[in-house]
Motif scaffolding. Structure first.
Motif, short mmCIF file in Angstrom:
data_model
loop_
_atom_site.label_atom_id
_atom_site.label_comp_id
_atom_site.label_asym_id
_atom_site.label_seq_id
_atom_site.Cartn_x
_atom_site.Cartn_y
_atom_site.Cartn_z
N PRO A 17 41.22 38.14 50.29
CA PRO A 17 41.36 37.20 51.56
C PRO A 17 40.44 37.56 52.58
CG PRO A 17 43.27 38.33 51.25
CD PRO A 17 42.38 38.50 50.18
N ARG A 18 39.65 36.89 53.37
CA ARG A 18 39.13 37.10 54.62
C ARG A 18 39.50 36.06 55.46
NH1 ARG A 18 33.53 38.78 54.13
NH2 ARG A 18 34.13 39.45 56.29
N LEU A 19 39.40 36.42 56.87
CA LEU A 19 39.66 35.48 58.06
C LEU A 19 38.95 36.03 58.99
CD1 LEU A 19 41.21 33.16 59.23
CD2 LEU A 19 43.03 34.83 59.53
N ARG A 56 41.32 27.70 61.23
CA ARG A 56 41.36 28.68 60.33
C ARG A 56 40.91 28.58 59.00
NH1 ARG A 56 45.17 32.46 61.77
NH2 ARG A 56 45.88 32.62 59.58
N TYR A 57 40.78 27.31 58.65
CA TYR A 57 40.18 27.00 57.14
C TYR A 57 38.86 27.61 57.30
CZ TYR A 57 39.28 24.66 53.13
OH TYR A 57 38.89 24.25 51.59
N ARG A 60 38.22 31.21 57.38
CA ARG A 60 38.57 31.80 56.02
C ARG A 60 37.25 31.72 55.03
NH1 ARG A 60 43.19 33.73 55.16
NH2 ARG A 60 44.93 32.97 56.20
N PRO A 63 33.90 34.00 57.46
CA PRO A 63 34.64 35.00 58.04
C PRO A 63 33.72 35.80 59.06
CG PRO A 63 34.43 35.77 55.91
CD PRO A 63 34.13 34.09 55.91
N ASN A 300 34.59 32.87 48.88
CA ASN A 300 35.32 32.42 49.99
C ASN A 300 35.93 31.35 50.24
OD1 ASN A 300 35.17 35.36 51.02
ND2 ASN A 300 33.25 34.77 52.33
N ARG A 303 39.14 31.35 47.63
CA ARG A 303 40.16 32.02 48.03
C ARG A 303 40.63 31.55 49.44
NH1 ARG A 303 43.30 36.52 47.04
NH2 ARG A 303 45.26 36.25 48.54
N GLY A 304 39.53 31.11 50.51
CA GLY A 304 39.89 30.42 51.73
C GLY A 304 40.78 29.00 51.59
N ASP A 307 44.42 30.25 50.33
CA ASP A 307 45.30 30.78 51.61
C ASP A 307 45.61 29.65 52.68
OD1 ASP A 307 45.38 33.14 50.30
OD2 ASP A 307 43.59 33.98 51.30
N TRP A 308 44.44 28.71 53.08
CA TRP A 308 44.69 27.79 53.98
C TRP A 308 45.66 26.76 53.60
CZ3 TRP A 308 42.95 22.49 53.93
CH2 TRP A 308 43.09 21.91 55.29
#
Length: 321
Positions: A17-19, A56-57, A60, A63, A300, A303-304, A307-308
């Motif tokens: 994950p990245r943010l 935030r999306y 992610r 990043p 990303n 995975r983004g 997570d989002w």
């Protein structure tokens, strides 16, 4: 049941994950823009947009973007989600209205903000004008064309889905997978990797079969995960346009069994995604860093989205582990 599956798939995701460190600050900025642009001012609608966390999306998926660039990306993401709501929510646009919106948006992207279309006006137009200003100024013509073509593909897919829903025609699995690659807007997010990283790719590399296969697979992974997350809503509103629903109908199995079929297909394709990404050939020292940035961006996006989806109020999923 679907919540447990979603958390299981997240645990199976091989992409770290990245943010962006700017994500929350940009989210606050984005909420302020709703008023400036005349976007929904009702308290409930404004709160729903704020809690969705579109910045935030974007943070992610991109990043490493600067804070100003993340504002641009968050505004673009908001535009696409508002279009999705307009085309797929209660009181959704008709196929003719979607076609007019498509024509107006493409005229703006290809010709500039002076071009107007009667089917595309108001807050949605103002938001796109603002969000497009910096990419249009900074990026080369070939990139702008590539982005506009991706938007055309996405909105064409949205129109085709609308026509099918209006006709009461549910797609089969193969048809749906192909259509979903358009309606997801993942192909729109891929050119934005170059804007965010400052590492452009020449067209022959961007469209190279190895990169296209990985892009298609990344699109499938994020789309199918989203289909599981939105299953309860889609059962009521999507007219069969959801991979779980398509599998259940085509195989004649219960929804719970179809969820497991889609989840297992997702796990298999995640393993293939990792292998294909590792096998991309060198394009030479002048291009390899840009290719790596592109591949990281596609990863990303997968995975983004995972997570989002699990954190956003847009998809209410119970906390897991």
């Amino acid at each position: 049941m679907t919540e447990a599956v979603l958390w299981s798939l997240r645990a199976h995701c091989a992409i770290p994950p990245r943010l962006s460190p700017y994500a929350d600050d940009v989210q606050e900025w984005l909420v302020d823009q709703f008023t400036h642009l005349g976007l929904p001012l009702e308290a409930a609608a404004r709160d729903r947009l704020a809690r969705a966390g579109f910045a935030r999306y974007a943070g992610r998926l991109y990043p490493d973007a600067t804070e100003p660039d993340l504002r641009v990306l968050a505004a673009l993401f908001t535009w696409f989600f508002l279009i999705d709501d307009a085309c797929d929510g209660p009181g959704r646009l008709t196929p003719g209205q979607i076609r007019a919106l498509r024509d107006g948006a493409l005229a703006l992207l290809r010709e500039g903000p002076r071009w107007r279309h009667p089917g595309f006006s108001g807050p949605l137009r103002r938001l796109l004008v603002q969000a497009w200003r910096e990419p249009r100024r900074r990026m080369p013509a070939r990139w702008r064309l590539r982005f506009a073509d991706a938007v055309a593909h996405h909105l064409d897919g949205t129109w085709r889905e609308s026509v099918a829903k209006a006709a009461g025609r549910a797609p089969g699995v193969a048809e749906y997978v192909e259509l979903r690659r358009a309606t997801s807007a993942a192909y729109v997010s891929y050119p934005l990797i170059e804007f965010a990283t400052g590492r452009p790719l020449p067209d022959p590399v961007y469209h190279h079969p190895a990169l296209r296969r990985i892009g298609d697979l990344g699109n499938d992974l994020l789309s199918w995960f989203n289909d599981i997350a939105s299953l309860d809503r889609d059962r009521a509103t999507a007219g069969g346009h959801n991979l779980v629903l398509a599998v259940a109908a085509e195989r004649g199995v219960p929804i719970a069994s179809a969820v497991e079929v889609v989840a297992e297909r997702w796990r298999t394709e995640m393993t293939r995604f990792v292998a294909l990404r590792a096998a991309v050939p060198s394009f030479g020292p002048a291009l390899d860093e840009s290719v790596t940035a592109h591949l990281d961006g596609v990863a990303n996006a997968v995975r983004g989205t995972v997570d989002w989806t699990l954190e956003s109020a847009r998809y209410p999923v119970a906390p897991g582990s």
